[in-house]
Design an enzyme around this catalytic site. Sequence first.
Site, mmCIF file in Angstrom:
data_model
loop_
_atom_site.group_PDB
_atom_site.id
_atom_site.type_symbol
_atom_site.label_atom_id
_atom_site.label_comp_id
_atom_site.label_asym_id
_atom_site.label_seq_id
_atom_site.Cartn_x
_atom_site.Cartn_y
_atom_site.Cartn_z
ATOM 1 N N ARG A 148 0.466 -0.775 0.106
ATOM 2 C CA ARG A 148 0.136 0.113 -0.064
ATOM 3 C C ARG A 148 1.167 0.870 -0.130
ATOM 4 O O ARG A 148 0.894 2.252 -0.173
ATOM 5 C CB ARG A 148 -0.777 0.149 1.194
ATOM 6 C CG ARG A 148 -2.150 -1.488 1.451
ATOM 7 C CD ARG A 148 -2.722 -1.663 -0.050
ATOM 8 N NE ARG A 148 -3.430 -2.451 0.535
ATOM 9 C CZ ARG A 148 -3.623 -3.483 0.567
ATOM 10 N NH1 ARG A 148 -2.244 -4.197 -0.267
ATOM 11 N NH2 ARG A 148 -4.851 -4.615 0.058
ATOM 12 N N ALA B 14 6.980 10.627 24.257
ATOM 13 C CA ALA B 14 5.581 10.525 23.363
ATOM 14 C C ALA B 14 6.420 10.221 21.592
ATOM 15 O O ALA B 14 5.520 9.938 21.414
ATOM 16 C CB ALA B 14 5.331 12.376 24.167
ATOM 17 N N ASP C 245 17.220 6.397 24.762
ATOM 18 C CA ASP C 245 16.406 6.932 25.615
ATOM 19 C C ASP C 245 16.902 6.489 27.295
ATOM 20 O O ASP C 245 17.685 5.535 27.200
ATOM 21 C CB ASP C 245 15.148 6.151 25.463
ATOM 22 C CG ASP C 245 13.766 7.441 26.530
ATOM 23 O OD1 ASP C 245 13.484 8.332 26.097
ATOM 24 O OD2 ASP C 245 13.892 7.726 27.843
ATOM 25 N N ARG D 84 0.661 9.060 26.405
ATOM 26 C CA ARG D 84 0.914 9.618 25.134
ATOM 27 C C ARG D 84 1.948 8.711 24.574
ATOM 28 O O ARG D 84 2.176 9.082 23.363
ATOM 29 C CB ARG D 84 1.623 10.898 24.928
ATOM 30 C CG ARG D 84 0.809 11.838 25.652
ATOM 31 C CD ARG D 84 1.976 13.240 26.311
ATOM 32 N NE ARG D 84 2.743 12.602 27.459
ATOM 33 C CZ ARG D 84 2.275 12.684 28.564
ATOM 34 N NH1 ARG D 84 1.048 12.145 28.533
ATOM 35 N NH2 ARG D 84 4.022 12.085 29.497
ATOM 36 N N LYS E 286 13.018 2.908 28.768
ATOM 37 C CA LYS E 286 12.095 3.280 27.644
ATOM 38 C C LYS E 286 12.900 2.276 26.640
ATOM 39 O O LYS E 286 11.840 1.566 25.995
ATOM 40 C CB LYS E 286 11.797 4.242 27.066
ATOM 41 C CG LYS E 286 11.132 5.001 28.421
ATOM 42 C CD LYS E 286 10.855 6.321 28.079
ATOM 43 C CE LYS E 286 9.866 6.785 29.021
ATOM 44 N NZ LYS E 286 9.580 8.598 28.956
ATOM 45 N N ASP F 69 12.770 15.772 25.131
ATOM 46 C CA ASP F 69 12.625 16.487 25.198
ATOM 47 C C ASP F 69 12.905 18.062 25.340
ATOM 48 O O ASP F 69 12.063 18.459 26.939
ATOM 49 C CB ASP F 69 11.331 15.643 26.584
ATOM 50 C CG ASP F 69 12.714 15.700 27.423
ATOM 51 O OD1 ASP F 69 13.942 15.820 27.651
ATOM 52 O OD2 ASP F 69 12.580 14.892 28.420
ATOM 53 N N GLU G 138 18.200 21.344 25.555
ATOM 54 C CA GLU G 138 19.557 20.917 25.618
ATOM 55 C C GLU G 138 20.185 19.674 24.296
ATOM 56 O O GLU G 138 21.218 20.195 24.563
ATOM 57 C CB GLU G 138 20.303 20.707 27.383
ATOM 58 C CG GLU G 138 20.340 21.632 28.309
ATOM 59 C CD GLU G 138 18.803 21.778 28.604
ATOM 60 O OE1 GLU G 138 17.774 21.562 28.046
ATOM 61 O OE2 GLU G 138 18.827 23.178 29.600
ATOM 62 N N CYS H 103 6.674 20.421 29.127
ATOM 63 C CA CYS H 103 5.055 19.484 29.437
ATOM 64 C C CYS H 103 4.538 19.383 31.415
ATOM 65 O O CYS H 103 3.857 18.952 31.057
ATOM 66 C CB CYS H 103 5.694 18.651 28.315
ATOM 67 S SG CYS H 103 5.674 18.154 26.999
ATOM 68 N N CYS I 39 26.527 26.869 12.108
ATOM 69 C CA CYS I 39 26.132 26.714 11.065
ATOM 70 C C CYS I 39 27.304 27.221 9.740
ATOM 71 O O CYS I 39 27.770 26.617 8.665
ATOM 72 C CB CYS I 39 25.083 25.705 9.969
ATOM 73 S SG CYS I 39 24.320 27.621 10.060
#
Length: 342
Positions: free
Chosen positions: A10, A37, A58, A69, A84, A128, A131, A186, A247
């Site tokens: 598909r 999340a 993680d 979430r 995790k 999250d 830094e 959060c 950059c």
Amino acid sequence: MNDPLARYSRQMILPGWGREGQERLACRTATVVGCGALGSHIAAHLVRIGVGHVIVADRDFVEMHNLPRQALYTEQDAAEGVPKAVAAARRLRQINSLVKVEERVVDVDADTVEELIGRADVIFDGADNFEVRYLVNEACVKHRIPWVYGGVLGTYGLSAAIVPGETPCLRCLLGPMPTPGSVPTCETAGVLGPAVATVAALEVAEGLKILLDQRQALLHSLVMVDLWSGDFERVQTAKGAEACPVCDERQFEMLTAQHGCWTEVLCGRGAVQITPRPAPSVDLEAIAQRLAEMGPVTSNDYLLRFSAEGCEVTLFRDGRAIVKGAPGTAEARALYARYIGS
Ligand SMILES: [Zn+2]
């Protein structure tokens, strides 16, 4: 004989994809930095779609308040306190056994980031905090590896693909790194699961264009979406006239920051993380045995947890510890020195 690519039928009929695109994806590597999340949703997409090698990194373990979430985890993962990255990899392998899934229980910092991103064709932002994002930005600019930025707060989120040498970098887009505490998190502003899913989808779509060699289709935009108000906005991004320290001038301040043991207050968690450098190899079993004389110790293959002096301490195999309930970093370090060793 069964065609292993049949499961992808598909998506292979999408314009510009085909068997050739699918085979190309199978040879590609993607790293997901942070598997909360955003990272959960991103990693699930990548593995279902058939990106050949997916690395999930993680530093944290699963807790019950993640489940609304963080799509890859279950109540059992939370009850067992599984890292995790480990729980994610376990689930991802069940989703698609054709994909090589690699878990890394690691804190992404100046010592670990370059090795972590170095083998990937594209990096996805599941972090999250700023830094880590600014650090990943520096590492990706330095090694000219494309990455996709994404962030969610409350019902709002945003995303942009960053291709070093072609697009503005994160420092160009957002300016200097926000100082800790200057932006809501959060924990203070909340987070809406569907907003996370939307930003993850935006990130994956841009990343796939890179993996499929369809860079001409990249949006070259910062895409912003608020799922509650229904506002969708897309702002074209371009390099400004002003030189960017990262950059243009290639000053990698965060990458070259002082390495070594450091402590970090984990925002909104009432917790302090302690990261000894160089990372020692920790004999969790021996430490668990020693601590068991003091009180209950719970452990699994990846970590152990005990309570001391009103704090809950989680120690990982890389020597890193998360101390919950300590009044400050000094107290947390003292606790670490007393019970684990300095
Ligand atoms: Zn820049």
